[in-house]
Design a protein around this motif. Structure first.
Motif, short mmCIF file in Angstrom:
data_model
loop_
_atom_site.label_atom_id
_atom_site.label_comp_id
_atom_site.label_asym_id
_atom_site.label_seq_id
_atom_site.Cartn_x
_atom_site.Cartn_y
_atom_site.Cartn_z
N PHE A 8 0.84 -1.19 0.00
CA PHE A 8 0.00 0.00 0.00
C PHE A 8 0.88 1.24 0.00
O PHE A 8 2.00 1.21 0.52
CB PHE A 8 -0.90 0.04 1.25
CG PHE A 8 -1.91 -1.05 1.30
CD1 PHE A 8 -3.16 -0.88 0.70
CD2 PHE A 8 -1.63 -2.25 1.94
CE1 PHE A 8 -4.10 -1.89 0.74
CE2 PHE A 8 -2.56 -3.27 1.98
CZ PHE A 8 -3.80 -3.09 1.38
N LEU A 9 0.35 2.32 -0.56
CA LEU A 9 1.03 3.61 -0.49
C LEU A 9 0.24 4.53 0.41
O LEU A 9 -0.94 4.79 0.17
CB LEU A 9 1.12 4.26 -1.88
CG LEU A 9 2.01 3.61 -2.92
CD1 LEU A 9 1.92 4.38 -4.24
CD2 LEU A 9 3.45 3.55 -2.44
N LYS A 10 0.89 4.99 1.47
CA LYS A 10 0.30 6.04 2.30
C LYS A 10 0.47 7.35 1.55
O LYS A 10 1.29 7.45 0.63
CB LYS A 10 1.01 6.13 3.65
CG LYS A 10 0.86 4.88 4.50
CD LYS A 10 1.52 5.06 5.84
CE LYS A 10 3.02 5.02 5.66
NZ LYS A 10 3.78 4.94 6.89
N ASP A 11 -0.27 8.37 1.96
CA ASP A 11 -0.15 9.66 1.25
C ASP A 11 1.27 10.19 1.28
O ASP A 11 1.76 10.75 0.30
CB ASP A 11 -1.17 10.68 1.74
CG ASP A 11 -1.11 10.97 3.23
OD1 ASP A 11 -0.34 10.32 3.96
OD2 ASP A 11 -1.84 11.86 3.66
N SER A 12 1.98 9.97 2.38
CA SER A 12 3.36 10.46 2.47
C SER A 12 4.27 9.74 1.48
O SER A 12 5.20 10.33 0.93
CB SER A 12 3.89 10.31 3.89
OG SER A 12 3.87 8.95 4.29
N GLU A 13 4.01 8.46 1.24
CA GLU A 13 4.80 7.71 0.26
C GLU A 13 4.44 8.12 -1.16
O GLU A 13 5.33 8.27 -2.01
CB GLU A 13 4.57 6.20 0.45
CG GLU A 13 5.10 5.66 1.77
CD GLU A 13 4.68 4.23 2.04
OE1 GLU A 13 5.52 3.48 2.56
OE2 GLU A 13 3.52 3.86 1.73
N GLY A 15 -6.77 6.23 3.73
CA GLY A 15 -5.48 6.88 3.74
C GLY A 15 -4.38 6.15 3.01
O GLY A 15 -3.22 6.51 3.12
N GLN A 16 -4.73 5.10 2.24
CA GLN A 16 -3.73 4.32 1.51
C GLN A 16 -4.29 3.88 0.16
O GLN A 16 -5.50 3.79 -0.02
CB GLN A 16 -3.32 3.08 2.30
CG GLN A 16 -2.71 3.38 3.64
CD GLN A 16 -2.27 2.11 4.33
OE1 GLN A 16 -1.12 1.75 4.26
NE2 GLN A 16 -3.20 1.42 4.97
N ILE A 72 -10.02 10.07 -2.75
CA ILE A 72 -10.92 9.75 -3.87
C ILE A 72 -10.66 8.35 -4.42
O ILE A 72 -11.59 7.60 -4.71
CB ILE A 72 -10.77 10.81 -4.99
CG1 ILE A 72 -11.35 12.13 -4.50
CG2 ILE A 72 -11.45 10.36 -6.26
CD1 ILE A 72 -11.04 13.30 -5.41
N PHE A 73 -9.39 7.98 -4.58
CA PHE A 73 -9.06 6.72 -5.24
C PHE A 73 -8.86 5.55 -4.29
O PHE A 73 -8.87 4.40 -4.72
CB PHE A 73 -7.80 6.89 -6.11
CG PHE A 73 -8.07 7.69 -7.34
CD1 PHE A 73 -8.50 7.06 -8.50
CD2 PHE A 73 -7.92 9.06 -7.34
CE1 PHE A 73 -8.76 7.79 -9.64
CE2 PHE A 73 -8.19 9.80 -8.47
CZ PHE A 73 -8.62 9.17 -9.63
N GLY A 74 -8.67 5.81 -3.01
CA GLY A 74 -8.39 4.74 -2.05
C GLY A 74 -9.64 4.13 -1.49
O GLY A 74 -10.32 4.72 -0.66
#
Length: 179
Positions: A23-28, A59-60, A52-54
């Motif tokens: 998963f990608l967190k917003d910070s990543e 948050g990921q 919107i997309f998660g």
């Protein structure tokens, strides 16, 4: 998507997924998204896109969601480049106004100016005038689309008018501003 494009997206996702969770967190995500001038995306824009997309985890983004986001960003990059008539890598007020007209928005010059001022992110070094970077262009367009959708949902008879209670109005504003 070609095998080469798929491999590039897999590699990009992997470079962002530093802790290898899938998963990608917003910070990543923020570390792998850049504007035309290679500056990082605005953190609010990143959070808005993850929201919107998660769908999987709050948050990921998982890989499939990231692919959808990447496709969306490529479509917006094309629109942005077409709107950037002077090739500066930035969108001026006039270019922004023309892009909104091309999208079919019929908005007053006063409102377009307000929207533009809200999302200005740079001063164009060539003209010394305010301009919008790609990430802020995406944020402006998403915000405008969401506002339009909220209004359309409330305009039951499609006459261009809607009635809101104060609480409904405040809920809409909060939903648009809290990311």
């Amino acid at each position: 998507m070609t095998p080469e494009e798929h491999a590039a997206i897999v590699s990009l996702f992997a470079s962002g997924d530093q802790n290898k969770t899938g998963f990608l967190k917003d910070s990543e995500l923020a570390k792998i998204l850049t504007n035309q001038d290679f500056s990082r995306f605005n953190s609010r824009t990143v959070r808005l896109m993850v929201r919107i997309f998660g769908n999987t985890r709050q948050g990921q983004l998982d890989f499939v969601e990231f692919c959808h986001l990447w496709q969306y960003l490529n479509e917006w990059r094309k629109v942005y480049s077409e709107s950037d008539r002077d090739g500066s890598g930035l969108i001026s007020y006039e270019e922004f106004r023309n892009a909104l007209i091309r999208f079919g928005f019929r908005l007053s010059d006063k409102f377009i100016a307000l929207l533009f001022r809200t999302f200005v992110s740079r001063i164009d070094p060539r003209t010394s005038k305010p301009a919008i970077t790609f990430d802020m262009f995406v944020q402006a367009c998403i915000t405008l689309q969401r506002m339009t959708q909220f209004f359309k949902d409330a305009d039951a008879d499609n006459d261009g008018f809607a009635s809101f209670s104060v609480e409904t109005f405040m809920s809409i504003v909060l939903d648009l501003t809290i990311v």
